[in-house]
Design an enzyme around this catalytic site. Structure first.
Site, mmCIF file in Angstrom:
data_model
loop_
_atom_site.group_PDB
_atom_site.id
_atom_site.type_symbol
_atom_site.label_atom_id
_atom_site.label_comp_id
_atom_site.label_asym_id
_atom_site.label_seq_id
_atom_site.Cartn_x
_atom_site.Cartn_y
_atom_site.Cartn_z
ATOM 1 N NE ARG A 1 51.277 47.675 42.062
ATOM 2 C CZ ARG A 1 50.468 47.585 43.099
ATOM 3 N NH1 ARG A 1 50.885 47.022 44.231
ATOM 4 N NH2 ARG A 1 49.246 48.059 43.053
ATOM 5 C CE1 TYR B 1 51.640 44.277 35.523
ATOM 6 C CE2 TYR B 1 52.493 44.917 37.673
ATOM 7 C CZ TYR B 1 51.609 45.113 36.627
ATOM 8 O OH TYR B 1 50.720 46.148 36.678
ATOM 9 C CE LYS C 1 52.950 51.700 40.729
ATOM 10 N NZ LYS C 1 52.150 52.914 40.926
ATOM 11 C CG HIS D 1 50.241 55.663 43.871
ATOM 12 N ND1 HIS D 1 49.343 54.676 44.200
ATOM 13 C CD2 HIS D 1 50.546 55.462 42.573
ATOM 14 C CE1 HIS D 1 49.128 53.905 43.143
ATOM 15 N NE2 HIS D 1 49.838 54.361 42.152
ATOM 16 C CB SER E 1 46.782 50.338 41.579
ATOM 17 O OG SER E 1 47.919 50.600 42.347
ATOM 18 C CB CYS F 1 41.124 54.242 41.430
ATOM 19 S SG CYS F 1 40.837 52.837 42.515
ATOM 20 C CG ASP G 1 51.491 55.496 38.744
ATOM 21 O OD1 ASP G 1 50.406 55.319 39.336
ATOM 22 O OD2 ASP G 1 52.451 54.708 38.846
ATOM 23 N NE ARG H 1 48.650 47.817 34.640
ATOM 24 C CZ ARG H 1 48.739 48.680 35.648
ATOM 25 N NH1 ARG H 1 49.189 49.899 35.456
ATOM 26 N NH2 ARG H 1 48.334 48.342 36.853
HETATM 27 C C1 OXD Z 1 49.977 50.478 39.918
HETATM 28 C C2 OXD Z 1 50.518 50.980 38.646
HETATM 29 O O1 OXD Z 1 49.856 49.254 40.100
HETATM 30 O O2 OXD Z 1 50.623 52.205 38.496
HETATM 31 O O3 OXD Z 1 49.680 51.318 40.778
HETATM 32 O O4 OXD Z 1 50.899 50.183 37.768
HETATM 33 MN MN MN Z 2 50.153 53.334 40.244
#
Ligand code: OXD
Ligand code: MN
Length: 590
Positions: free
Chosen positions: A76, A204, A213, A233, A255, A257, A282, A374
């Site tokens: 991002r 991306y 998002k 989130h 993100s 974590c 998410d 990913r």
């Molecule tokens: C983020 C994702 O960047 O979930 O938070 O991809």
């Molecule tokens: Mn996320």
């Protein structure tokens, strides 16, 4: 150019908008996506023929493909993400702002003729269960077949979305073009008042899969404030205890974590008979139900998970989920065409092909997989998928957890004194930055409710909305804060994490049900010694004490730095949160 007529919908406003966007972007053809299996196969074959996807070893990974992105398009881009509200104040000091007229003019210039020689795909999708009042419909126009195939995994895509939309004009208008992927010409613009997203110059996930998002969080949070709900989130999980009772929890972590790991956790041996079911990994949309509780749906239908660190030890359910029909982006590839990333099980192979497609040798100082590589995997592959993911009203939430990645200060777990204090704990969350966004990593930054990059309006108003929600929820969830990442002086993690987080989760659930005690600390309720079950865990109890310890000097710095964060919002900052901060500070010796 084909005129893009479709038998899939008679919605004239939708057809007019698609035609308008096609007139601007001048594609060679317009293709409306129906979301069928036949379409998925056809587009996959096309993507393979163009080198956009590469088949992986089909014995090891049936239905799986690899995509390599441009090396400057791997995460991002927060500095190129804009909230385009009529005034700068509505976007607030933590968002980049552009005036809507300026943004439309600038992006029209980029979009004009941008799909020449390309196909314009019309991707109708639903975020949330079909036919649920929680759900929102989006239409994404994109020139990227990779985006279409990912949207097919991540959302309820195609004809069902058009059927649900019928002739309504209420849908998110998303326009996406990869352009030439030049970061100088990359803009992710949100127009909350128009329910529109224009994204240019990136393929991306977080920039290009507009349902995630952009709609589910940025536009979603704005709609939530207007309509009286919360777009967060947060992962959502259900814990079934041996008596068969299931308790649902929503948890916000920044993100990369460990939200996916937590959402798919397998309880350790000691918790025989306990099960954790995933609702989402998410995003959570939370609404007050008729029964006065807070109910949550996961708007997504798949996982866009971070690959590095995922293995049979850290997340067996994710490994099972990504075995088939998944798309891997920027991972490394083994000699037999299997996937690999840092933290994969087993020996590091002697030779690999790295995420850029170059030969890689064991011992190289370069990473083989990109740190933000990913997997995009269907939720239906998850062996522990909750049977309630498609329930129109969602699942009832008993506890909300806020957590960051903090090497110091923040204890393993703490319960808020009340709702407002819980909102304060969320609002003051901070975390060390990760590879999920471009920029320096490992720097502590405030990331309130893990929403700093995702709030679609002024964060101070977002805090006020959270505070105001209290009145709407007769039976609110209890609010907690956790930190799995605290380290000792030697830099080693104090808590083992992963499946052992179940031990902390159990205390949280028991607190939510009022069935276990706690100790009042200066800053919140913490477990009493013995409350966190350590049986079967090879850990020095002194480490657990250190992980839960409140260091007054560190907290003083923490509370002072929170003030700086609050101050940037000026008069818009809810006084309640600043007063809570001051009150907590006053508890510390001078
Ligand atoms: C983020 C994702 O960047 O979930 O938070 O991809
Ligand atoms: Mn996320």
């Amino acid at each position: 150019m084909s005129n893009g007529t479709t038998t899939l919908t008679k919605n004239q406003r939708l057809i007019d908008w698609v035609n308008e966007m096609a007139t601007m972007t001048t594609p060679d053809q317009v293709v409306w996506c129906d979301g069928s299996e036949e379409e998925r196969k056809r587009l996959t074959e096309y993507a393979v023929s163009k080198g956009i996807l590469t088949p992986l070893n089909q014995q090891k990974h049936p239905g799986c493909y690899l995509h390599r992105s441009s090396s400057s398009d791997v995460a991002r881009v927060e500095h190129l993400t804009f909230i385009c509200t009529p005034t700068k104040d509505e976007a607030g000091p933590t968002n980049n702002w552009m005036a809507p007229d300026e943004a439309y003019t600038k992006l029209r210039g980029l979009f004009a003729g941008s799909m020449k020689g390309r196909t314009l795909y019309v991707v109708p999708y639903v975020m949330g269960p079909l036919n649920s009042e929680h759900s929102k419909i989006g239409i994404e126009i994109t020139d990227s077949v990779y985006v279409v195939l990912n949207m097919g995994i991540m959302t309820r895509m195609g004809k069902p979305a058009l059927d649900m939309l019928a002739d309504s004009e209420t849908f998110n208008r998303g326009l996406h073009c990869t352009g030439d992927l030049n970061p100088e010409r990359r803009y992710i613009c949100h127009f909350p008042q128009d329910n529109a997203i224009w994204s240019f110059g990136s393929g991306y996930g977080g920039n290009a899969l507009l349902g995630k998002k952009c709609l589910a969080l940025r536009i979603g949070s704005y709609l939530g404030q207007k309509e009286g709900w919360l777009a967060e989130h947060m992962l959502i999980l259900g814990v079934e205890d041996p008596s068969g009772r299931t308790t649902y929890v929503a948890a916000a972590f920044p993100s990369a974590c460990g939200k996916t790991n937590f959402a798919m956790m397998i309880p350790p041996k000691r918790f025989d008979g306990w099960k954790v079911y995933t609702v989402g990994d998410d995003i959570a949309w939370l609404r007050v139900g008729e029964d006065g509780r807070l109910w949550a749906v996961n708007p997504e239908n798949g996982y866009f998970g971070v690959a590095p660190g995922t293995n049979w030890q850290s997340n067996p359910n994710a490994m099972k989920t990504l075995t088939k029909n998944s798309i891997f982006t920027n991972v490394a590839v083994t000699k037999d065409n299997g996937v690999w990333w840092e933290g994969f099980d087993g020996e590091v192979p002697d030779e690999l092909t790295d995420w850029k497609g170059n030969p890689w040798k064991k011992g190289s100082t370069e990473k083989a997989a990109h740190p933000n590589s990913r997997f995009t995997a269907p939720a239906s592959n998850n062996p522990m998928l909750s049977s309630h993911v498609n329930d129109a009203r969602g699942v009832p939430i008993s506890a909300i957890i806020f957590g960051g990645r903090r090497s110091t200060t923040i204890p393993l777990v703490m319960q808020s004194f009340n709702w407002a204090h819980g909102v304060y704990l969320g609002a003051t969350m901070a975390s060390e930055t990760t590879a999920a966004a471009t920029g320096a990593q490992g720097v502590v930054r405030r990331d309130p409710m893990a929403m700093l990059p995702f709030a679609g309006y002024n964060m101070a108003d977002y805090f006020s909305h959270w505070l105001a929600m209290q009145k709407r929820i007769p039976y609110p969830p209890k609010i907690f804060m956790v930190n799995w990442f605290r380290k000792d002086k030697a830099g080693k993690f104090l808590w083992p994490g992963y499946g052992d987080n179940m031990r902390v989760l159990k205390w949280i659930i028991d607190r939510a049900h009022g069935s276990v005690g706690a100790q009042e600390s200066l800053f919140g309720w913490v477990p009493k010694q013995g409350h966190i079950d350590l049986s079967g865990l090879d850990i020095d109890p002194a480490k657990v004490d250190e992980a839960t310890h409140i260091n007054e000097a560190e907290w003083k710095d923490e509370l002072l730095s929170q003030r700086q964060f609050f101050e940037q919002f000026g008069d818009r900052m809810p006084r309640t949160l600043e007063l809570i901060r001051q009150e907590l500070l006053s508890r510390l010796p001078e």
